[in-house]
Design a protein around this motif. Structure first.
Motif, PDB file in Angstrom:
ATOM      1  N   VAL A 116       0.755  -1.433  -0.183  1.00  0.00           N
ATOM      2  CA  VAL A 116      -0.024   0.277   0.025  1.00  0.00           C
ATOM      3  C   VAL A 116       0.775   1.261  -0.096  1.00  0.00           C
ATOM      4  O   VAL A 116       1.932   1.617   0.614  1.00  0.00           O
ATOM      5  N   ARG A 117       0.084   1.977  -0.726  1.00  0.00           N
ATOM      6  CA  ARG A 117       1.395   3.315  -0.592  1.00  0.00           C
ATOM      7  C   ARG A 117       1.715   4.556   0.322  1.00  0.00           C
ATOM      8  O   ARG A 117       0.191   4.233   1.013  1.00  0.00           O
ATOM      9  N   PRO A 118       2.659   5.017   0.596  1.00  0.00           N
ATOM     10  CA  PRO A 118       2.457   5.924   2.266  1.00  0.00           C
ATOM     11  C   PRO A 118       1.725   6.842   1.760  1.00  0.00           C
ATOM     12  O   PRO A 118       0.593   7.173   2.946  1.00  0.00           O
ATOM     13  N   GLY A 119       0.899   7.225   0.662  1.00  0.00           N
ATOM     14  CA  GLY A 119      -0.075   8.406   0.171  1.00  0.00           C
ATOM     15  C   GLY A 119      -1.307   7.816   0.218  1.00  0.00           C
ATOM     16  O   GLY A 119      -2.056   8.343   1.500  1.00  0.00           O
ATOM     17  N   LEU A 120      -1.236   6.463   0.688  1.00  0.00           N
ATOM     18  CA  LEU A 120      -2.661   5.746   0.780  1.00  0.00           C
ATOM     19  C   LEU A 120      -2.899   5.414   2.237  1.00  0.00           C
ATOM     20  O   LEU A 120      -4.209   5.055   2.690  1.00  0.00           O
ATOM     21  N   LEU A 121      -2.189   5.145   2.806  1.00  0.00           N
ATOM     22  CA  LEU A 121      -1.903   4.805   4.285  1.00  0.00           C
ATOM     23  C   LEU A 121      -1.922   6.239   5.478  1.00  0.00           C
ATOM     24  O   LEU A 121      -3.139   6.232   6.229  1.00  0.00           O
ATOM     25  N   ARG A 122      -1.282   7.238   4.532  1.00  0.00           N
ATOM     26  CA  ARG A 122      -1.888   8.903   4.872  1.00  0.00           C
ATOM     27  C   ARG A 122      -3.346   9.145   4.569  1.00  0.00           C
ATOM     28  O   ARG A 122      -4.079  10.048   6.236  1.00  0.00           O
ATOM     29  N   LEU A 123      -3.898   8.774   4.256  1.00  0.00           N
ATOM     30  CA  LEU A 123      -5.330   8.749   3.652  1.00  0.00           C
ATOM     31  C   LEU A 123      -6.088   8.293   4.364  1.00  0.00           C
ATOM     32  O   LEU A 123      -7.703   8.532   5.248  1.00  0.00           O
ATOM     33  N   LEU A 124      -5.809   7.109   4.990  1.00  0.00           N
ATOM     34  CA  LEU A 124      -6.447   6.293   5.587  1.00  0.00           C
ATOM     35  C   LEU A 124      -6.475   6.508   7.402  1.00  0.00           C
ATOM     36  O   LEU A 124      -7.670   6.967   8.140  1.00  0.00           O
ATOM     37  N   GLU A 125      -5.271   7.346   7.712  1.00  0.00           N
ATOM     38  CA  GLU A 125      -5.319   8.356   9.550  1.00  0.00           C
ATOM     39  C   GLU A 125      -5.409   9.027   8.955  1.00  0.00           C
ATOM     40  O   GLU A 125      -6.530   9.529  10.050  1.00  0.00           O
ATOM     41  N   SER A 126      -6.371  10.190   8.336  1.00  0.00           N
ATOM     42  CA  SER A 126      -6.877  11.335   8.142  1.00  0.00           C
ATOM     43  C   SER A 126      -8.355  11.258   7.832  1.00  0.00           C
ATOM     44  O   SER A 126      -8.558  12.433   8.624  1.00  0.00           O
ATOM     45  N   MET A 127      -8.862   9.998   7.851  1.00  0.00           N
ATOM     46  CA  MET A 127      -9.852   9.900   8.786  1.00  0.00           C
ATOM     47  C   MET A 127     -10.306   8.663   9.986  1.00  0.00           C
ATOM     48  O   MET A 127     -11.342   7.330   9.717  1.00  0.00           O
ATOM     49  N   PRO A 128     -10.531  10.257  10.654  1.00  0.00           N
ATOM     50  CA  PRO A 128     -10.398   9.003  12.380  1.00  0.00           C
ATOM     51  C   PRO A 128     -11.770   9.165  12.089  1.00  0.00           C
ATOM     52  O   PRO A 128     -12.590   7.877  12.945  1.00  0.00           O
ATOM     53  N   GLN A 129     -12.883   9.805  11.464  1.00  0.00           N
ATOM     54  CA  GLN A 129     -14.638   9.728  11.893  1.00  0.00           C
ATOM     55  C   GLN A 129     -15.360   8.312  10.877  1.00  0.00           C
ATOM     56  O   GLN A 129     -16.350   8.082  10.686  1.00  0.00           O
ATOM     57  N   THR A 130     -14.429   8.043   9.921  1.00  0.00           N
ATOM     58  CA  THR A 130     -15.179   6.949   8.831  1.00  0.00           C
ATOM     59  C   THR A 130     -14.079   5.707   8.708  1.00  0.00           C
ATOM     60  O   THR A 130     -13.273   5.901   8.731  1.00  0.00           O
ATOM     61  N   PRO A 131     -15.193   4.239   9.044  1.00  0.00           N
ATOM     62  CA  PRO A 131     -13.554   3.417   8.886  1.00  0.00           C
ATOM     63  C   PRO A 131     -13.997   3.373   7.725  1.00  0.00           C
ATOM     64  O   PRO A 131     -14.527   3.188   6.571  1.00  0.00           O
ATOM     65  N   ALA A 132     -12.135   2.544   7.483  1.00  0.00           N
ATOM     66  CA  ALA A 132     -11.949   2.404   5.773  1.00  0.00           C
ATOM     67  C   ALA A 132     -10.694   1.825   5.906  1.00  0.00           C
ATOM     68  O   ALA A 132     -10.406   1.397   6.679  1.00  0.00           O
ATOM     69  N   PHE A 133     -10.774   0.975   4.621  1.00  0.00           N
ATOM     70  CA  PHE A 133      -9.430   0.061   5.016  1.00  0.00           C
ATOM     71  C   PHE A 133      -9.186   0.400   3.033  1.00  0.00           C
ATOM     72  O   PHE A 133      -9.576   0.223   2.355  1.00  0.00           O
ATOM     73  N   VAL A 134      -8.080  -0.874   2.742  1.00  0.00           N
ATOM     74  CA  VAL A 134      -7.427  -1.354   1.957  1.00  0.00           C
ATOM     75  C   VAL A 134      -7.984  -2.503   1.725  1.00  0.00           C
ATOM     76  O   VAL A 134      -7.114  -3.366   2.597  1.00  0.00           O
TER      77      VAL A 134
END
Length: 291
Positions: A116-134
């Motif tokens: 998983v690209r680092p940018g996509l990992l940062r995107l996951l971390e930037s959504m604390p109110q939204t359940p999300a996964f790759v």
């Protein structure tokens, strides 16, 4: 694959699609007497597709060579396939056409690391109110944010080989219990798993996953044999959580343009709903580390 290779899979898929269409619904005349097969016979499907019975028989058995897009399209129309089913049929036909002769096994696919690209990992971390996964190939769960883990299970505590959506939904009691309508979730998941397998028919880890699920879960075997095919796009599920009870969530699947094997999936609740309040509570517990 489930039986002996892509040609067997092609035949199973086409027979299952024929079985769901009644001749009278296709505008064909039928005469009295008991039919030995459900749905359309081979000769009826050949008639609807505008090809000879012999050609369609070879088509269904994976023995027809250089099948044109026109014939593929005619068969898809006759079988009333949707977009995902058409794509699946095309992959099966093209893969069967590239296979070796009788008794020759296809070369297994090389295992490419799913990173998983680092940018996509940062995107996951930037959504604390939204359940999300790759999610990746074989429904492997490659990355997730704390709220998704709080909603479903502690993925970080699982060994990497168990971070797989299909394995968890069928074989992990905790994850299974999170889905209010488990049967619908299971059916959707199996339909996507078959769709994804069509893209990677010679992946040995994929074959191992299907074999394990088939051996350990009669429910998986029943759904797998139904030959349903669907891509993941959007929809909704009701989940239950011991902290907040039942929540109604909608999901969106966003395919990555530079990696067709990876998708970002997010869950959201309707604004102002009790489910939104429940997500807010779970987000707070995830941030504080509370159970």
């Amino acid at each position: 694959m489930n039986r002996t290779g892509t040609k067997a899979e092609l035949g199973d898929f086409l027979r299952s699609r024929r079985a769901r269409i009644r001749p009278e619904d296709a505008g064909l005349r039928t005469f009295g007497g008991r039919r030995r097969v459900p749905g359309l016979r081979r000769e009826e499907l050949a008639q609807l597709a505008g090809v000879s019975v012999d050609y369609y028989t070879r088509f269904e058995q994976g023995r027809a060579e250089n099948i044109s897009d026109g014939v593929l399209g005619a068969v898809a129309v006759a079988l009333r396939l949707d977009a995902a089913e058409r794509a699946h049929l095309t992959r099966l036909v093209r893969t069967a056409g590239r296979g070796g002769g009788p008794g020759q096994a296809a070369e297994p696919e090389a295992e490419d690391p799913q990173e998983v690209r680092p940018g996509l990992l940062r995107l996951l971390e930037s959504m604390p109110q939204t359940p999300a996964f790759v999610i990746g190939r074989r429904t492997d769960i490659l990355a997730w944010n704390p709220l998704f883990a709080r909603l479903v299970t502690d993925f970080g505590a699982l060994p990497p080989e168990r971070r797989n959506k299909a394995w968890l939904v069928f074989l992990d009691p905790e994850v299974r219990g999170r889905f209010v309508n488990w049967e619908r979730k299971a059916r959707d998941l199996v339909a996507f798993l078959r769709f994804d397998l069509g893209r990677h028919p010679h992946d040995p880890r994929f074959a191992a996953l299907i074999a394990e699920l088939s051996e350990r879960s009669p429910e998986f075997t029943r759904l797998w044999e139904a030959q349903e095919v669907r891509d993941k796009t959007h929809g909704g599920y009701h989940l239950r959580h011991p902290l907040v009870g039942e929540v109604a969530l909608a999901y969106e699947s966003l395919n990555l343009p530079d990696d067709p094997d990876q998708s970002l999936i997010t869950y959201t609740a309707e604004a102002g709903s009790p489910s939104e309040d429940a997500l807010r509570i779970l987000a707070g517990s995830a941030a504080s580390g509370r159970v």
